[in-house]
Design an enzyme around this catalytic site. Structure first.
Site, short mmCIF file in Angstrom:
data_model
loop_
_atom_site.label_atom_id
_atom_site.label_comp_id
_atom_site.label_asym_id
_atom_site.label_seq_id
_atom_site.Cartn_x
_atom_site.Cartn_y
_atom_site.Cartn_z
N ILE A 25 0.84 -1.20 0.00
CA ILE A 25 0.00 0.00 0.00
C ILE A 25 0.88 1.26 0.00
CG2 ILE A 25 -1.82 1.26 1.23
CD1 ILE A 25 -2.88 -1.47 2.20
N ASP A 29 11.78 2.65 5.51
CA ASP A 29 11.33 1.26 5.46
C ASP A 29 12.47 0.38 5.95
OD1 ASP A 29 8.88 -0.08 3.37
OD2 ASP A 29 10.35 -1.39 4.36
N ASN A 30 12.13 -0.72 6.63
CA ASN A 30 13.22 -1.62 7.06
C ASN A 30 13.44 -2.75 6.05
OD1 ASN A 30 11.12 -3.39 7.50
ND2 ASN A 30 11.39 -3.54 9.72
N LEU A 31 12.64 -2.75 4.98
CA LEU A 31 12.73 -3.74 3.89
C LEU A 31 12.55 -5.18 4.40
CD1 LEU A 31 15.56 -2.21 1.65
CD2 LEU A 31 13.10 -1.90 1.46
N TYR A 41 -4.12 -8.75 15.96
CA TYR A 41 -3.80 -7.75 14.94
C TYR A 41 -4.72 -6.53 15.07
CZ TYR A 41 -4.05 -5.35 10.48
OH TYR A 41 -4.10 -4.38 9.53
N PHE A 48 -10.88 -1.60 4.65
CA PHE A 48 -11.58 -2.86 4.45
C PHE A 48 -10.65 -3.74 3.58
CE2 PHE A 48 -15.62 -2.63 6.74
CZ PHE A 48 -15.38 -1.42 7.38
#
Ligand code: UDP
Length: 331
Positions: A20, A39-41, A149, A178
């Site tokens: 996303i 980002d930590n990839l 989660y 959603f």
């Protein structure tokens, strides 16, 4: 060439190498805004980030990484797309989820307060809702996550609410997603989870012959054809909602929560029929027992996003499938 975002609004796109987040990045670039990607990839892909976009490889678990990036790029707004998202895994290994999604989030908000970064757009989930009494589900419906989660996302929402209540200079927009699907039109990015647990990519992998059979988890639900009904939303529509929020976070969208869905539900069997029609491929399908944690029906009310942000999803299920199909074939 894209312009740098104005010095009055420097955006940090956390998780910008993920599914996303990378679509969000494309929508920002299309609107001539260049964020910094963090980002930590661990699951994101470096090649999802076009050349020329500043990239900081860092981890939210490391407070120092966040402090460094906020300071280095004089960040003013954080868009947060990085989290662990596999529901069954969160049931089996909750501590991983509380650490990755909540502890990291505390670090992030703490570092933002220290650096006087005042704005956050946060990705939450429909998994925060209780078994719905009313469908479509409005944002003020009862909140009782049915798995760890969803619980982690609800905790992050609460942290944002409390922080904004305590500090009048802090503001947020929360989006409850959603079922996100589809891929960007010009290709190059798409859904690439390892392992994949989401219905549409799994059906497409089956249509391509990469899986022997499509397993349908439960056909004895109280729904028209017995299979679970979900509200699918195209990832590009979803990213466009975030862009609208970015422009409205100091105004009408300030400290607001929005569902992102289409107000339409499709059953698992309807998705399978649509995939067969769109791809022209047939494939074996087999009924299996219910998957733990799945509810029968989740459909969003998206009236609030329409009213406040002027957001209306433009791409339907066939478009989600055809764009995801184009991507999946290249994998
Ligand atoms: N599903 C299925 N087979 C699969 C994957 C998913 O029948 O291989 C069903 C799942 O049980 C749920 C729906 O498809 O009813 C959507 O699942 P997904 O994991 O895509 O999203 P969720 O709604 O769980 O976030």
């Amino acid at each position: 060439m894209t312009k740098k975002s104005g010095s009055d609004n420097n955006i940090l796109l956390i998780g910008g190498a993920g599914y996303i987040g990378s679509h969000m990045l494309r929508v920002l670039l299309e609107n001539r805004v260049t964020p910094v990607v963090f980002d930590n990839l661990s699951s994101g892909l470096r090649h999802f980030i076009p050349q020329g976009v500043p990239f900081f490889k860092g981890d939210l678990k490391d407070l120092q990484d966040i402090r460094t990036v906020l300071k280095k790029y004089k960040i003013t707004t954080v868009m947060h797309f990085a989290s662990s998202i596999i529901v069954p895994e969160s049931v089996a290994d909750p501590v991983k989820y509380y650490e990755n999604n909540v502890s990291s989030f505390v670090n992030l908000v703490k570092a933002m307060r220290e650096a006087k970064v005042q704005k956050m757009i946060f990705s939450s989930t429909a998994a925060v809702y209780a078994e719905p009494k009313k469908v479509p589900i409005p944002e003020d419906a009862e909140l009782v996550p049915s798995n760890p989660y969803g619980q982690t996302k609800l905790m992050c929402e609460q942290i944002l609410r409390d922080t904004a209540a305590a500090h009048k200079d802090f503001s947020y927009v929360i989006f409850r997603y959603f079922n996100v699907a589809g891929a960007y039109d010009d290709g190059g990015i798409g859904e690439s989870h390892e392992p994949e647990t989401h219905l549409i990519p799994i059906v497409l992998e089956t249509a391509l012959g990469r899986r022997d059979v499509l397993k349908v988890f439960g056909d004895d639900y109280d729904t028209p054809d017995g299979t679970c009904v979900r509200d699918y939303i195209h990832v590009q529509d979803l990213a466009e909602a975030h862009y609208l929020a970015l422009k409205a976070i100091d105004g009408k969208a300030r400290n607001q929560i929005f569902n992102l869905g289409s107000q339409k539900g499709f059953s698992v069997k309807q998705v399978i029929t649509a995939v067969r029609r769109v791809t022209g491929k047939d494939f074996p399908v087999k009924m299996f027992p219910r998957r733990p944690g799945d509810g029968p029906r989740l459909i969003a009310s998206s009236q609030k996003a329409k009213k406040i942000l002027g957001w209306v999803p433009k791409r339907g299920l066939d478009k989600m499938i055809s764009s995801a199909w184009e991507w999946e074939k290249t994998q």
